[in-house]
Design an enzyme around this catalytic site. Structure first.
Site, PDB file in Angstrom:
ATOM      1  N   HIS A  12       2.986  -2.147   1.405  1.00 48.14           N
ATOM      2  CA  HIS A  12       3.369  -3.375   1.413  1.00 48.14           C
ATOM      3  C   HIS A  12       3.429  -3.531   3.027  1.00 48.14           C
ATOM      4  O   HIS A  12       3.422  -2.746   3.800  1.00 48.14           O
ATOM      5  CB  HIS A  12       4.950  -3.504   1.296  1.00 48.14           C
ATOM      6  CG  HIS A  12       5.048  -3.398  -0.492  1.00 48.14           C
ATOM      7  ND1 HIS A  12       6.145  -3.370  -1.159  1.00 48.14           N
ATOM      8  CD2 HIS A  12       4.207  -4.222  -1.164  1.00 48.14           C
ATOM      9  CE1 HIS A  12       5.972  -3.490  -2.417  1.00 48.14           C
ATOM     10  NE2 HIS A  12       4.720  -4.267  -2.438  1.00 48.14           N
ATOM     11  N   LYS A  16       2.772  -0.899   6.094  1.00 47.92           N
ATOM     12  CA  LYS A  16       1.256  -0.633   6.425  1.00 47.92           C
ATOM     13  C   LYS A  16       0.896   0.326   7.408  1.00 47.92           C
ATOM     14  O   LYS A  16      -0.105   1.172   7.515  1.00 47.92           O
ATOM     15  CB  LYS A  16       0.585  -2.098   6.651  1.00 47.92           C
ATOM     16  CG  LYS A  16       0.438  -2.906   5.218  1.00 47.92           C
ATOM     17  CD  LYS A  16      -0.590  -4.019   5.389  1.00 47.92           C
ATOM     18  CE  LYS A  16      -0.597  -4.867   4.517  1.00 47.92           C
ATOM     19  NZ  LYS A  16      -0.607  -4.547   3.084  1.00 47.92           N
ATOM     20  N   GLY A  39      -6.459  -5.308  -0.364  1.00 46.11           N
ATOM     21  CA  GLY A  39      -7.131  -6.247   0.673  1.00 46.11           C
ATOM     22  C   GLY A  39      -6.662  -5.944   2.091  1.00 46.11           C
ATOM     23  O   GLY A  39      -7.662  -5.123   2.674  1.00 46.11           O
ATOM     24  N   THR A  40      -5.450  -6.109   2.487  1.00 50.29           N
ATOM     25  CA  THR A  40      -5.429  -6.089   4.093  1.00 50.29           C
ATOM     26  C   THR A  40      -5.319  -4.528   4.369  1.00 50.29           C
ATOM     27  O   THR A  40      -5.456  -4.132   5.585  1.00 50.29           O
ATOM     28  CB  THR A  40      -4.006  -6.614   4.558  1.00 50.29           C
ATOM     29  OG1 THR A  40      -4.198  -8.020   3.948  1.00 50.29           O
ATOM     30  CG2 THR A  40      -3.854  -6.614   6.011  1.00 50.29           C
ATOM     31  N   THR A  41      -4.651  -3.758   3.436  1.00 45.75           N
ATOM     32  CA  THR A  41      -4.608  -2.318   3.447  1.00 45.75           C
ATOM     33  C   THR A  41      -6.081  -1.605   3.768  1.00 45.75           C
ATOM     34  O   THR A  41      -6.311  -0.855   4.592  1.00 45.75           O
ATOM     35  CB  THR A  41      -3.801  -1.541   2.250  1.00 45.75           C
ATOM     36  OG1 THR A  41      -2.576  -2.211   2.314  1.00 45.75           O
ATOM     37  CG2 THR A  41      -3.743  -0.141   2.684  1.00 45.75           C
ATOM     38  N   GLY A  59      -2.626  -7.571  -3.003  1.00 49.36           N
ATOM     39  CA  GLY A  59      -1.417  -7.044  -4.020  1.00 49.36           C
ATOM     40  C   GLY A  59      -0.975  -8.269  -4.893  1.00 49.36           C
ATOM     41  O   GLY A  59      -1.157  -8.470  -5.981  1.00 49.36           O
ATOM     42  N   ASP A  64      -2.858  -5.298  -7.172  1.00 48.60           N
ATOM     43  CA  ASP A  64      -1.676  -4.249  -7.905  1.00 48.60           C
ATOM     44  C   ASP A  64      -2.361  -4.352  -9.494  1.00 48.60           C
ATOM     45  O   ASP A  64      -2.153  -3.156  -9.831  1.00 48.60           O
ATOM     46  CB  ASP A  64      -0.407  -4.632  -8.064  1.00 48.60           C
ATOM     47  CG  ASP A  64       0.136  -4.642  -6.552  1.00 48.60           C
ATOM     48  OD1 ASP A  64      -0.297  -3.947  -5.792  1.00 48.60           O
ATOM     49  OD2 ASP A  64       1.311  -5.257  -6.374  1.00 48.60           O
ATOM     50  N   ASP A  84       7.890  -1.033  -0.167  1.00 45.23           N
ATOM     51  CA  ASP A  84       9.012  -1.270   0.612  1.00 45.23           C
ATOM     52  C   ASP A  84      10.179  -1.534  -0.222  1.00 45.23           C
ATOM     53  O   ASP A  84      10.237  -2.747  -0.695  1.00 45.23           O
ATOM     54  CB  ASP A  84       8.851  -2.399   1.557  1.00 45.23           C
ATOM     55  CG  ASP A  84      10.071  -2.506   2.539  1.00 45.23           C
ATOM     56  OD1 ASP A  84      11.107  -2.253   2.430  1.00 45.23           O
ATOM     57  OD2 ASP A  84       9.827  -3.472   3.719  1.00 45.23           O
ATOM     58  N   HIS A  91       5.830 -10.555  -5.596  1.00 43.28           N
ATOM     59  CA  HIS A  91       5.045  -9.941  -6.923  1.00 43.28           C
ATOM     60  C   HIS A  91       5.671  -8.791  -7.479  1.00 43.28           C
ATOM     61  O   HIS A  91       4.946  -7.667  -7.847  1.00 43.28           O
ATOM     62  CB  HIS A  91       3.478  -9.859  -6.495  1.00 43.28           C
ATOM     63  CG  HIS A  91       3.464  -8.783  -5.353  1.00 43.28           C
ATOM     64  ND1 HIS A  91       3.846  -8.954  -4.109  1.00 43.28           N
ATOM     65  CD2 HIS A  91       2.673  -7.533  -5.429  1.00 43.28           C
ATOM     66  CE1 HIS A  91       3.388  -7.755  -3.392  1.00 43.28           C
ATOM     67  NE2 HIS A  91       2.862  -7.066  -4.045  1.00 43.28           N
ATOM     68  N   ASP A  94       4.523  -7.280 -10.596  1.00 44.10           N
ATOM     69  CA  ASP A  94       3.352  -6.585 -10.553  1.00 44.10           C
ATOM     70  C   ASP A  94       3.572  -5.186 -10.229  1.00 44.10           C
ATOM     71  O   ASP A  94       2.805  -4.054 -10.514  1.00 44.10           O
ATOM     72  CB  ASP A  94       2.276  -7.177  -9.793  1.00 44.10           C
ATOM     73  CG  ASP A  94       1.924  -8.474 -10.235  1.00 44.10           C
ATOM     74  OD1 ASP A  94       2.085  -8.826 -11.415  1.00 44.10           O
ATOM     75  OD2 ASP A  94       1.437  -9.499  -9.329  1.00 44.10           O
ATOM     76  N   ARG A 100       4.766   1.549 -13.578  1.00 46.11           N
ATOM     77  CA  ARG A 100       4.881   1.840 -15.040  1.00 46.11           C
ATOM     78  C   ARG A 100       3.499   2.506 -15.372  1.00 46.11           C
ATOM     79  O   ARG A 100       3.498   3.528 -16.133  1.00 46.11           O
ATOM     80  CB  ARG A 100       5.391   0.688 -15.698  1.00 46.11           C
ATOM     81  CG  ARG A 100       5.305   1.002 -17.136  1.00 46.11           C
ATOM     82  CD  ARG A 100       5.676  -0.172 -17.902  1.00 46.11           C
ATOM     83  NE  ARG A 100       5.661   0.133 -19.520  1.00 46.11           N
ATOM     84  CZ  ARG A 100       4.720  -0.045 -20.241  1.00 46.11           C
ATOM     85  NH1 ARG A 100       3.381   0.063 -19.880  1.00 46.11           N
ATOM     86  NH2 ARG A 100       4.798   0.419 -21.659  1.00 46.11           N
TER      87      ARG A 100
END
Length: 136
Positions: A12, A16, A39-41, A59, A64, A84, A91, A94, A100
């Site tokens: 999150h 990051k 994406g950004t990660t 995400g 996710d 976080d 989201h 998600d 889960r």
């Protein structure tokens, strides 16, 4: 010889930098495995760490869920997800669904740096390991 472990890396926004620092510290090990990231990660891991990762969607835009589908399809072995718990996430359903899936499919998951350190340092990362999966 180290076995190839398929690792998903997710963080999150407020986590990051922590994930980037962890990946930088464990870069040598991560380079021996197949990495995926949202994406950004994924972009940060490439630019700041020099770690190549197959980038999925962000995400909130479905990344996710993509990772959850990869878990259900037997395409991932490990999830490192620095989420976080102190910030509301738009989201959040998600995120809960992804966590889960890790339990249902018996995938090791690290939600913080200490757990990620224990998992990446485990001798099971290098040896043969057959995880139990749910009967279908």
């Amino acid at each position: 010889m180290c076995r190839l472990v398929k690792i998903a890396l997710v963080a999150h926004d407020n986590k990051k930098e922590d994930l980037v620092e962890w990946a930088r510290f464990n870069r040598r090990i991560l380079l021996q495995h197949e990495c995926y990231a949202t994406g950004t990660t994924g972009s940060l891991l490439e630019s700041d760490v020099g770690l190549s990762a197959t980038k999925l969607l962000s995400g909130p835009l479905g990344g996710d869920q993509q990772i959850g589908a990869m878990i259900a399809g037997g395409q991932l072995d490990l999830l490192v997800f620095f989420w976080d718990p102190l910030e509301p996430q738009p989201h959040d359903p998600d995120v809960k669904a992804l966590l889960r899936m890790t339990v249902v499919w018996n995938i090791p998951v690290a939600c913080n740096r200490s757990t990620a350190d224990f998992l990446i340092a485990s001798p099971l990362m290098a040896g043969d390991y057959v995880r139990q999966v749910p009967g279908i």
